[in-house]
Design a protein around this motif. Sequence first.
Motif, PDB file in Angstrom:
ATOM      1  N   GLU A 185       0.774  -1.138  -0.103  1.00  0.00           N
ATOM      2  CA  GLU A 185       0.060   0.073  -0.012  1.00  0.00           C
ATOM      3  C   GLU A 185       0.897   1.238  -0.125  1.00  0.00           C
ATOM      4  O   GLU A 185       0.333   2.286  -0.392  1.00  0.00           O
ATOM      5  N   ARG A 186       2.137   1.196   0.675  1.00  0.00           N
ATOM      6  CA  ARG A 186       3.078   2.418   0.791  1.00  0.00           C
ATOM      7  C   ARG A 186       4.013   2.514  -0.640  1.00  0.00           C
ATOM      8  O   ARG A 186       4.886   3.383  -0.446  1.00  0.00           O
ATOM      9  N   MET A 187       3.847   1.507  -1.452  1.00  0.00           N
ATOM     10  CA  MET A 187       4.472   1.654  -2.612  1.00  0.00           C
ATOM     11  C   MET A 187       4.205   2.312  -3.801  1.00  0.00           C
ATOM     12  O   MET A 187       2.846   2.075  -3.968  1.00  0.00           O
ATOM     13  N   VAL A 188       4.654   3.333  -4.242  1.00  0.00           N
ATOM     14  CA  VAL A 188       4.186   4.043  -5.129  1.00  0.00           C
ATOM     15  C   VAL A 188       4.794   4.176  -6.460  1.00  0.00           C
ATOM     16  O   VAL A 188       6.268   4.270  -6.359  1.00  0.00           O
ATOM     17  N   THR A 189       4.407   3.954  -7.784  1.00  0.00           N
ATOM     18  CA  THR A 189       4.966   3.948  -8.838  1.00  0.00           C
ATOM     19  C   THR A 189       4.877   5.364  -9.385  1.00  0.00           C
ATOM     20  O   THR A 189       3.831   6.183  -9.501  1.00  0.00           O
ATOM     21  N   THR A 190       6.370   5.915  -9.650  1.00  0.00           N
ATOM     22  CA  THR A 190       6.699   7.132 -10.054  1.00  0.00           C
ATOM     23  C   THR A 190       6.562   7.130 -11.348  1.00  0.00           C
ATOM     24  O   THR A 190       6.477   6.266 -12.351  1.00  0.00           O
ATOM     25  N   ASP A 191       6.527   8.435 -12.107  1.00  0.00           N
ATOM     26  CA  ASP A 191       6.870   8.732 -13.443  1.00  0.00           C
ATOM     27  C   ASP A 191       8.227   8.524 -13.911  1.00  0.00           C
ATOM     28  O   ASP A 191       8.388   8.774 -15.224  1.00  0.00           O
ATOM     29  N   ILE A 192       9.107   8.412 -13.067  1.00  0.00           N
ATOM     30  CA  ILE A 192      10.622   8.279 -13.234  1.00  0.00           C
ATOM     31  C   ILE A 192      10.741   6.934 -14.042  1.00  0.00           C
ATOM     32  O   ILE A 192      10.159   5.985 -13.546  1.00  0.00           O
ATOM     33  N   VAL A 193      11.489   6.858 -15.209  1.00  0.00           N
ATOM     34  CA  VAL A 193      11.790   5.639 -15.967  1.00  0.00           C
ATOM     35  C   VAL A 193      13.217   5.295 -15.914  1.00  0.00           C
ATOM     36  O   VAL A 193      14.211   6.161 -15.898  1.00  0.00           O
ATOM     37  N   CYS A 194      13.405   3.972 -15.360  1.00  0.00           N
ATOM     38  CA  CYS A 194      14.741   3.394 -15.497  1.00  0.00           C
ATOM     39  C   CYS A 194      15.291   3.545 -16.829  1.00  0.00           C
ATOM     40  O   CYS A 194      15.006   2.822 -17.854  1.00  0.00           O
ATOM     41  N   PRO A 195      16.590   4.073 -17.012  1.00  0.00           N
ATOM     42  CA  PRO A 195      17.127   4.228 -18.154  1.00  0.00           C
ATOM     43  C   PRO A 195      17.833   3.042 -18.785  1.00  0.00           C
ATOM     44  O   PRO A 195      17.956   2.808 -19.990  1.00  0.00           O
TER      45      PRO A 195
END
Length: 277
Positions: A18-28
């Motif tokens: 529940e506390r894990m948030v998917t961000t808009d940052i992409v792994c290069p």
Amino acid sequence: MTQANMTTFSSMGDFFKERMVTTDIVCPTHGCNLVSAFDREPICMECIKIEKDKLEREMIERASAEYYKKNTYNWLGMHSIFLDDTLRHATFDSYQATDDETEHNKQLALNIARRYYKGANNNTIFTGKAGTGKSHLSMAMLQVVNEHSEPYRKCLFVSLDELMRRIKDSFNNKQSYYTEQRMIDLLTEADLLVLDDLGAETGAVTTERTATNFTTITLYAIINGRMNKPTIITTNLNSKDMAKMYDSKLISRMFRGAEGHVIKFEKTNDKRRTIEF
């Protein structure tokens, strides 16, 4: 695990998810979105998995290397047979070169040792009077090879006199570790072997002809089993003495590849002598 514990673990898992948030940052590297938990710096789950796998492989490789080291590097200390136990710690640094001959022979032995840990497989012969340091230098060679070989090599130092005595004792002791076949197998398996004080063993068992035959047969089995492996031999005998004492075929095998690798002590006095009378 009880049902209550399983429920607790399941609840904890849900709590973290529940506390894990998917961000808009992409792994290069992997092109996936980074994940953040508890407002910490975002991470790539694929990168974490790869790092975890790498650490596990490194742990396995270290354990494997330690096991391999135990079964190679440690041979020298575990399986060697000394008549003089002080030789166990013999090194080039502790060898005292007192004249031109001992200095020359010390350097020659060191050079040959370096060739051994690079893969040379010729035999080496130390010859000369007793007490000149032949055994010390041969053990020092093993120490160098043991430390610097890549991969590790099984190095072994064996006093022939003591070896033959232990084998003979095993004839009346069925529980002895030092049976004839086990010792032949051990000396054959070694990647680099020192046979120390060749010639002394002929009187160590008995002077009877049957004992001489026993000694010759045992040496044959060892040397024949080492046809593609290097052996260092120390002896007080010269080649003429050896021709009288041993079978010509055995001598030929012991001298295999020894051209240019014979270290002679012709002038050096007995280093062990402390009094004169």
